[in-house]
Scaffold this motif. Sequence first.
Motif, short mmCIF file in Angstrom:
data_model
loop_
_atom_site.label_atom_id
_atom_site.label_comp_id
_atom_site.label_asym_id
_atom_site.label_seq_id
_atom_site.Cartn_x
_atom_site.Cartn_y
_atom_site.Cartn_z
N GLY A 310 0.92 -1.06 -0.62
CA GLY A 310 -0.19 -0.13 0.11
C GLY A 310 0.89 1.54 -0.09
O GLY A 310 0.27 2.35 -0.63
N ALA A 311 1.60 1.25 0.40
CA ALA A 311 3.19 2.68 1.08
C ALA A 311 3.64 2.76 -0.20
O ALA A 311 3.57 3.40 -1.08
CB ALA A 311 4.15 2.18 2.30
N ILE A 312 3.33 1.82 -1.19
CA ILE A 312 4.61 2.06 -3.07
C ILE A 312 3.52 1.85 -3.50
O ILE A 312 3.26 2.84 -4.46
CB ILE A 312 5.21 0.46 -3.18
CG1 ILE A 312 6.26 0.20 -2.18
CG2 ILE A 312 5.80 0.46 -4.18
CD1 ILE A 312 6.81 -1.05 -2.24
N VAL A 313 1.98 1.55 -4.06
CA VAL A 313 0.95 2.29 -4.54
C VAL A 313 0.87 3.91 -4.55
O VAL A 313 0.72 4.71 -4.88
CB VAL A 313 -0.07 1.41 -4.49
CG1 VAL A 313 -1.27 2.38 -4.92
CG2 VAL A 313 0.30 -0.31 -4.80
N ALA A 314 0.85 4.06 -2.87
CA ALA A 314 0.45 5.66 -2.12
C ALA A 314 1.15 6.86 -2.92
O ALA A 314 1.05 7.45 -3.68
CB ALA A 314 0.12 5.67 -1.03
N ASN A 315 2.73 5.97 -2.83
CA ASN A 315 3.56 6.95 -3.92
C ASN A 315 3.74 7.24 -4.55
O ASN A 315 4.50 8.23 -5.69
CB ASN A 315 5.60 6.15 -3.15
CG ASN A 315 5.32 5.99 -1.19
OD1 ASN A 315 4.68 6.88 -0.52
ND2 ASN A 315 6.46 5.46 -1.24
N ASN A 316 3.51 5.80 -5.63
CA ASN A 316 3.40 6.12 -6.95
C ASN A 316 2.61 7.57 -7.45
O ASN A 316 2.37 7.90 -8.22
CB ASN A 316 3.45 4.57 -7.67
CG ASN A 316 4.57 4.15 -7.82
OD1 ASN A 316 5.13 4.02 -9.00
ND2 ASN A 316 4.72 3.35 -6.74
N LEU A 317 1.35 7.39 -7.26
CA LEU A 317 -0.32 7.96 -7.02
C LEU A 317 0.26 9.09 -7.02
O LEU A 317 -0.26 10.19 -7.62
CB LEU A 317 -1.16 7.47 -6.03
CG LEU A 317 -1.99 8.28 -6.22
CD1 LEU A 317 -2.83 8.35 -7.98
CD2 LEU A 317 -3.49 8.22 -6.09
N ALA A 318 1.31 9.54 -5.80
CA ALA A 318 1.72 10.85 -5.06
C ALA A 318 2.59 11.47 -6.00
O ALA A 318 2.90 13.35 -6.74
CB ALA A 318 1.95 11.28 -4.17
N ALA A 319 3.39 10.88 -7.14
CA ALA A 319 3.89 11.45 -7.79
C ALA A 319 3.79 11.80 -9.26
O ALA A 319 3.51 12.05 -10.39
CB ALA A 319 5.41 9.89 -8.14
N GLU A 320 2.41 10.51 -9.17
CA GLU A 320 1.87 10.69 -10.87
C GLU A 320 0.69 11.91 -10.43
O GLU A 320 1.00 12.68 -12.20
CB GLU A 320 1.19 9.52 -10.87
CG GLU A 320 -0.29 9.50 -12.43
CD GLU A 320 -0.56 8.20 -12.30
OE1 GLU A 320 -1.22 8.35 -13.58
OE2 GLU A 320 -1.53 7.86 -11.48
#
Length: 472
Positions: A310-320
């Motif tokens: 979940g943390a990795i997905v959230a970080n990717n969404l923030a970068a997007e």
Amino acid sequence: MDDVLRLDAIGQARAVRDGQVSPRELVEAAIARIEARDGELNAVVHPRFERALAEVDGLPADAPFRGVPILLKDLGWAQAGEPYSAGSRVLDGVPVEADGHGTVRLRAAGFVVLGRTNTPEFGSTITTEPVAFGPTRNPYDPAYSAGGSSGGSAAAVAAGMTAIATASDGGGSIRIPASLCGLVGLKPTRGRVSFGPLGGEGWSGFSCPGFVTRTVRDTAAALDLVSGYVNGDPYDAPRLPGPLAEEVGADLGRLRVGFVSSHPRGDVPDVPEVTEAVTRAAGLLETLGHDVSPGCPEALGEADFPRHFGAIVANNLAAEMANIGVRRGRPVRMEELEPRNAAMVGAAGNHSAAEHILATQWIDGFRRRMAAWWDSGYDLLLAPSLGVAPFELGWIPPDDLSVALGRTAHAVGYTSPINATGQPSISLPLHGTRAGLPVGVQLVAAAGREDLLVRVAAQIEQAAPFTHGALR
């Protein structure tokens, strides 16, 4: 023309070659089918019918899928000059700069793109109910979800709008809609299909492009078209022994299969319809001559997995969101996002760069611990495609994030670990509820073994032909 639309993509291509139907007639029939059914289902959010008809007469005569209609998921699968939303309004007015490699290859093969399909905002949940475009309804029962994030594509194919549609899978987003809509959905090995030229990877390697189809042979043939390393890609999948299309009907031998329907982590409730689906599939595999027994990787039960994933997905969404802000010339405000995505971007702000790297390193170890099970002599893992029963629209509440996240975690309990490991996995429509809603099961192979999945899926399809009750 309804009989032709009921054919799979390979069958439609053959009908064109044999002169039973012209490419234009086939495209016109698919457009009419979309116009007749999409008002109820809301699967197609960006139609391009006039442009498709303008293109169809100029297709090369030797293109293998000349005139076969296809729909592209409106997340990834870029097409220059076409609208692109990813289920959100924050991309309004942001131009698509180039065709994706996969899109180029599909069009070169003769496929005619009729439009783009609905997806949840940025693909971050398991049901296609974006605020921007409204919900996609399941063609088996419009009160129910078609799944996500490839829900629009799955609903369209199940309803016979096209025989095939593109998809992608970052936590189950091919396999879950395939399960809910009674389709074949194969998540390829990481690196099998390029994200280029506009991207390198999705969700730190969790996401993979693919398709939803009604037959195994369509899935195999479509993946053959779009697979292959492109210079500059961050990953390269292990080479396949030959075209996947040639694996359909090939000799399989006796496989060692482990199966699981009760999640070893202990936090995913057992669901009778799901348990029954796996049990029946295990029995079918046994009757086909395979060695089938209870068992799964011990690592599947590790309690820390959801937190790191979940943390990795959230970080990717923030970068997007940061990237979109640069592209459109103004930052994305949190109030522009649906509450789920705003919360994920906010959570990412609490993760340092070092913590992100540590999470990816934990996943590296998880991948090796999972792979040890296949290295020990197992060929396949049989598991649910979806950890919950088919659910109605609204079951994932947009404003109660605690309930939404909990239900989503249960739903992806068997799929998201396979995104983390990068292994290939296929969902097959082998069961249904008493109310007539499809329930899929998932087969997982070792990294690079899509060939094995296609062989066994074709064997299963022949022994227990898939029914497609929404083709009315």
